[in-house]
Enzyme design. Structure first.
Site, PDB file in Angstrom:
ATOM      1  N   ASP A  36      10.672   5.704  -9.680  1.00  0.00           N
ATOM      2  CA  ASP A  36      10.345   6.337 -10.962  1.00  0.00           C
ATOM      3  C   ASP A  36      11.089   7.655 -11.161  1.00  0.00           C
ATOM      4  OD1 ASP A  36       8.685   4.257 -11.492  1.00  0.00           O
ATOM      5  OD2 ASP A  36       6.845   5.446 -11.679  1.00  0.00           O
ATOM      6  N   LYS A  55      -0.495  -4.130  -3.126  1.00  0.00           N
ATOM      7  CA  LYS A  55      -1.771  -3.562  -2.690  1.00  0.00           C
ATOM      8  C   LYS A  55      -1.757  -2.082  -3.066  1.00  0.00           C
ATOM      9  CE  LYS A  55      -5.150  -1.978   0.065  1.00  0.00           C
ATOM     10  NZ  LYS A  55      -5.548  -0.558   0.197  1.00  0.00           N
ATOM     11  N   SER A  82       0.812  -1.208   0.000  1.00  0.00           N
ATOM     12  CA  SER A  82       0.000   0.000   0.000  1.00  0.00           C
ATOM     13  C   SER A  82       0.853   1.270   0.000  1.00  0.00           C
ATOM     14  CB  SER A  82      -0.969  -0.043   1.194  1.00  0.00           C
ATOM     15  OG  SER A  82      -1.964   0.937   1.091  1.00  0.00           O
TER      16      SER A  82
END
Length: 438
Positions: free
Chosen positions: A351, A365, A340
């Protein structure tokens, strides 16, 4: 999509007609259905026929051995719209229960129907919460509570330990990530929701809960009695681990985690460290707003993430100004129990090429879950959107692949002499930070 006045009037009339058919005893079920139909944003399809059948099977499940005498498939038609099949089943069921003087109350049947409907949706993170459970879950977002100090997840319809809280009664009792919890105080956990499991496991300080646990690699489950206590969550810790390097661990993202992270980073920056290891292993997640604030401590601009709801609407969550550690060379540690919000933070730093990700593939998740209170005080914990990393990677069901994969058993204590992931992170930075290699 837009519609004209005539179409809109027809829609209103249709909604009123559907509402008129709802038995008053099932008004909360209808409220939950409308909420799911309007705002559900998970990967699963919202199929009314499937959910109607789930609601009916939920009611059948509490009828016991005489279920077949109370209700038969001929009593309802699953192909009717607006949950009419459920209303048909209810109208057939109610008089039969009264004739038999059954002790099953309409409230019990309605709750069973709601739970059955949401279970049929196929999303383990969407569940119904009776009023006491709803209030309990809202309180769980605080950094202090009474219980055994454990986070659970559902895998293959089995309740499992996601991670025990450090120095908690659960950890002291020997529970580790990956343990399967088969029973709670004698009640089977098969098909038990996370919310119901939390309600059964938590409780007042000094009371006890008995768990039937199957440890990883074992064939025989064992009973473990755990005495509940006040659990204070220390979500942020940091320390120097050698000349030029600092180690920062975030255990979860709660209401005050962002403040603790900022304070820790200010101390780290004041010491003029040359490299930082950010440890997100065994972090089950937490609050989205906290996560965005924490991520912004390491980034100067751009996106932290974006989310897409069930109607395809995209919402960007940008980096916030004022980060105090935007230049320090970093490594992020994550593992199969990182879930999560921890995956959001790891993914955005990966990224942005802000940090190298070391460890194991994360849990996967990646959904926005919201608490929605209903008119009777109960509520729904519902997936309303899916998260994507800035580069458009879907986290839900996929997880994050580390730049450097270093497998490690979840039973190995973090920071121990067998913590190969931490050792790999130190070695990685030592090769790139001159002061760490001295």
């Amino acid at each position: 999509s837009a519609c004209g006045p005539i179409e809109r009037l027809q829609t209103i009339r249709s909604e009123r007609a559907a509402t008129a058919q709802v038995p008053k005893e099932l008004s909360t079920l209808w409220e939950v259905w409308q909420l799911v139909e309007k705002d559900y944003g998970g990967k699963e399809k919202v199929d009314q026929r499937t959910l109607s059948d789930g609601a009916i099977q939920g009611m059948i499940g509490v009828l016991g051995d005489k279920a077949a005498t109370y209700l038969t498939p001929g009593d309802y038609d699953l192909d009717t719209p607006n949950l009419e099949a459920v209303w048909q089943a209810w109208r057939a069921l109610s008089p039969r229960l009264k004739e038999d003087n059954a002790s099953i109350t309409p409230q019990v049947l309605q709750e069973a129907a709601i739970k059955g409907m949401l279970h049929a949706l196929g999303n383990p993170y969407t569940s119904y919460l009776p009023p006491d459970e709803y209030d309990l879950e809202i309180r769980s977002l605080s950094s202090k509570f009474e219980g055994i100090g454990i986070y659970v997840t559902v895998s293959n319809n089995q309740l499992a330990v996601a991670v025990p809280i450090s120095d908690s009664p659960a950890e002291r009792a020997g529970l580790v990530a990956g343990d399967v919890i088969l029973e709670v105080d004698g009640a089977t956990t098969t098909n038990m929701s996370i919310a119901e499991a939390a309600r059964r496991i938590r409780g007042p300080r000094g009371s006890s809960v008995e768990l039937l646990v199957l440890h990883q690699g074992e064939d025989t489950p064992v009973k473990i009695a755990v005495t509940r206590d006040t659990v204070k969550l220390q979500t942020v810790v940091w320390q120097s681990i050698g000349e030029g390097l600092a180690y920062l661990r975030i255990a979860q993202f709660l209401d005050d985690t962002n403040v603790d992270v900022e304070n820790a980073l200010k101390e780290i920056v004041a010491q003029k460290v040359d490299g930082l290891i950010l440890d997100l292993r065994r972090n089950p997640g937490g609050l989205l707003d906290t996560t965005v604030t924490v991520a912004s401590q390491f980034l100067e601009d751009g996106l932290v993430l974006y989310q897409v709801d069930g109607h395809g609407k995209r919402t960007d969550l940008p980096v916030r100004e004022g980060g105090v550690a935007t230049k320090i060379p970093m490594v992020v540690l994550a593992d199969q129990a990182s879930a999560s919000a921890s995956e959001i933070l790891a993914g955005t730093l990966q990224d942005h090429h802000r940090a190298v990700l070391i460890g194991a593939k994360t849990y996967g998740k990646g959904s926005v879950n919201e608490f929605r209170r209903l008119q009777d005080g109960s509520g729904v914990y519902m997936t309303s959107a899916l998260w994507y990393t800035p580069d458009g990677r879907l986290i839900e069901g996929e997880g994050l692949t580390p730049d450097m994969e270093v497998p490690m058993d979840l039973r190995i204590p973090l920071g121990s002499s067998f913590d190969w992931q931490l050792y790999s992170a130190i070695q990685y930075l030592a090769d790139r930070v001159p002061s760490a290699a001295r």
